[in-house]
Design a protein around this motif. Structure first.
Motif: not given
Ligand code: ZN
Length: 321
Positions: A164-167, A175-179, A182-184
């Protein structure tokens, strides 16, 4: 609620700590933790699992344990029980965690994503008891979670559902930890709140956060403490955080139509400060039938992943016996 009889062990594998709990009907009987043996790799940690199990199981209790479960950060293929890799732990590539755990303890073992495990814990023993539809969201360093729909715990393909953190909430953004951008998680995790607090401290050295920054690094908790003390900058930061959480929760309400959204993780310790802003944003943005969705704090606190994975292991063992 079905009462699940029997003892089970829950482990949580983290980049800094390995934790273990002996669980009986959703209650923690005893727990122990150790600093993760990162250098020892999976073999070193397997030794830690056995040591922690003997610490939490006094006397002959280990012989009464029916199942063992382990939760770890995703993405984790829980169908095969084989670790692909763990970003914070080198050397775990392609490690057959579930079968090794089952061998080590001589009983059924399961591997579960930590967010899904915690969702199960809250569903069966915490703030989601008796519901058929809920979303659990942990807001701490990152954002994770789990979903119960139609009275079942959702797993998705390879057990990797409910990230749920990566929509993405915006086409660009932090920048998100997933790369991705703008992710949640990138907008609303504790880390993001901490970054905004640092920025305020740098912009206004004479303010509450600015003065703190002269003596120690500004962290997420300082924004919460400042807001509790009535500091205007910190109150604005917490209002912004509540609003961002409300935006994300509105999206989750539309996706899963939960009866309740349960918020856990470190940031939920400030739930009393956040609840009004979260609900205001949901009431404003959600489609009419979703406006009344209720967001509540998690009930099991720190233990929800351990209780969840231990209870889930036991329910799998009971279903198979
Ligand atoms: Zn993410």
């Amino acid at each position: 609620m079905t009462r699940r009889q029997g003892l089970s062990i829950g482990f949580d594998l983290g980049g800094t700590q390995v934790r273990a709990a002996l669980v009986d009907s959703g209650k923690v009987v005893s727990r122990a933790a150790a600093k993760t043996d990162v250098a020892g790799g999976p073999e070193g940690v397997m030794v830690q699992f056995r040591q922690l199990a003997s610490e939490i199981c006094g006397g002959s209790q280990l012989s009464n344990v029916q199942a063992v479960g382990i939760s770890a950060p995703g993405p984790l293929d829980t169908e095969t029980g084989v670790v692909d890799h763990i970003p914070t732990l080198p050397g775990w590539e392609q490690f057959p965690l579930r079968s090794r755990l089952s061998e080590a303890f001589g009983r059924l073992a399961i591997v579960e994503n930590d967010g899904i495990a915690a969702a199960f814990g809250e569903w069966k023993h915490g703030a989601g008891q008796g519901l058929d539809h809920l979303v659990y969201v942990t807001v701490s360093t990152g954002i994770g979670g789990g979903v119960v729909v139609d009275g079942s715990l959702m797993h998705g393909h390879r057990g990797m559902g409910a990230h749920v953190g990566h929509f993405r909430m915006a086409p660009d953004g932090p920048v998100c930890s997933c790369g991705a951008l703008g992710c949640f998680e990138a907008f609303a995790a504790g880390t993001a709140l901490g970054k905004r607090a640092k920025k305020i401290a740098a912009e206004n050295p004479r303010g509450y956060l600015g003065k703190l920054a002269a003596t120690a690094p500004v962290e997420t908790r300082h924004a919460v403490e400042g807001a509790r003390g009535g500091d205007a900058e910190c109150i604005a930061l917490i209002e912004e955080e509540a609003d961002l959480l409300g935006v994300g929760f509105t999206g989750l309400a539309h996706l899963f139509s939960p009866q309740r959204i349960i918020m856990g993780g470190g940031v939920s310790q400030a739930f009393d400060l956040l609840t009004a802003g979260i609900h205001r944003r949901i009431r404003r943005d959600a489609m009419a039938p979703f406006k009344s969705v209720e967001v509540v704090p998690a009930a099991l606190g720190d233990n929800c992943g351990l209780v969840g994975v231990a209870s889930l292991a036991l329910s799998v063992a009971n279903a198979e016996s």
